[in-house]
Design a protein around this motif. Sequence first.
Motif, short mmCIF file in Angstrom:
data_model
loop_
_atom_site.label_atom_id
_atom_site.label_comp_id
_atom_site.label_asym_id
_atom_site.label_seq_id
_atom_site.Cartn_x
_atom_site.Cartn_y
_atom_site.Cartn_z
N GLU A 27 0.82 -1.25 -0.12
CA GLU A 27 -0.10 0.13 0.09
C GLU A 27 0.89 1.19 -0.08
O GLU A 27 1.80 1.30 0.74
CB GLU A 27 -0.70 0.08 1.24
N PRO A 28 0.70 2.06 -0.85
CA PRO A 28 1.40 3.40 -0.86
C PRO A 28 1.12 4.43 0.45
O PRO A 28 0.07 4.20 1.23
CB PRO A 28 0.87 3.98 -2.19
N SER A 29 1.95 5.20 0.83
CA SER A 29 2.15 5.82 1.99
C SER A 29 0.91 7.04 1.86
O SER A 29 0.31 7.20 0.78
CB SER A 29 3.25 6.65 2.15
N ALA A 30 0.71 7.56 2.92
CA ALA A 30 -0.41 8.72 2.87
C ALA A 30 -0.01 9.77 2.09
O ALA A 30 -0.98 10.48 1.21
CB ALA A 30 -0.70 8.85 4.40
N ARG A 31 1.07 10.15 2.08
CA ARG A 31 1.55 11.43 0.97
C ARG A 31 1.42 11.01 -0.14
O ARG A 31 0.97 11.62 -1.14
CB ARG A 31 3.00 11.81 1.54
N ALA A 32 1.88 9.70 -0.62
CA ALA A 32 1.83 9.18 -1.98
C ALA A 32 0.48 9.41 -2.54
O ALA A 32 0.05 9.56 -3.66
CB ALA A 32 2.26 7.94 -2.09
N ARG A 33 -0.90 8.83 -1.62
CA ARG A 33 -1.76 8.74 -2.02
C ARG A 33 -2.48 9.95 -2.08
O ARG A 33 -3.33 10.49 -3.14
CB ARG A 33 -2.70 7.95 -0.92
N MET A 34 -1.99 10.92 -1.23
CA MET A 34 -2.60 12.54 -1.39
C MET A 34 -2.19 13.02 -2.53
O MET A 34 -3.06 13.70 -3.33
CB MET A 34 -2.19 13.12 0.22
N LEU A 35 -0.90 12.99 -3.11
CA LEU A 35 -0.48 13.64 -4.01
C LEU A 35 -1.20 12.89 -5.44
O LEU A 35 -1.35 13.59 -6.15
CB LEU A 35 1.20 13.34 -4.16
N ALA A 36 -1.40 11.42 -5.41
CA ALA A 36 -1.77 10.94 -6.62
C ALA A 36 -3.13 11.42 -6.58
O ALA A 36 -3.54 11.85 -7.80
CB ALA A 36 -1.94 9.42 -6.54
N ALA A 37 -4.03 11.60 -5.61
CA ALA A 37 -5.31 12.36 -5.89
C ALA A 37 -5.26 13.65 -6.07
O ALA A 37 -6.34 14.14 -6.84
CB ALA A 37 -5.90 12.23 -4.20
N ARG A 38 -4.50 14.65 -5.58
CA ARG A 38 -4.18 15.76 -6.19
C ARG A 38 -3.93 16.07 -7.53
O ARG A 38 -4.49 16.88 -8.37
CB ARG A 38 -3.26 16.69 -5.16
N TRP A 39 -3.08 15.01 -8.06
CA TRP A 39 -2.57 15.41 -9.35
C TRP A 39 -3.40 14.58 -10.63
O TRP A 39 -3.24 14.86 -11.63
CB TRP A 39 -1.19 14.59 -9.59
#
Length: 98
Positions: free
Chosen positions: A23-35
């Motif tokens: 599972e990706p980290s919380a920051r990776a998930r946040m950036l993926a959703a933003r981008w």
Amino acid sequence: MSERDDEEREFDLKWADGAEHKEPSARARMLAARWKDNPPGPVPFRADPEHRRASRRPSRRSPGRSPGRSSWVSTALVFGCVAAVIVLLGYINFRGSS
């Protein structure tokens, strides 16, 4: 900690590292959703020297000097601070031994 706990922890780490999907980290998930909706533009590894210089204040260097060379003032300031720390530590050591 007992030896059995160490073995269980080692087993758990090996099991987790060997997982098929991580599972990706919380920051990776946040950036993926933003981008997803607003992807970032391309960013060069290093900015062009002209672009960097334009963003800063104008330089007061003489025209013949290299733009990457530091001034003697900053060097003197660093040496002065180092000398002050050495003198201060020597004074503290001198006062403590009396």
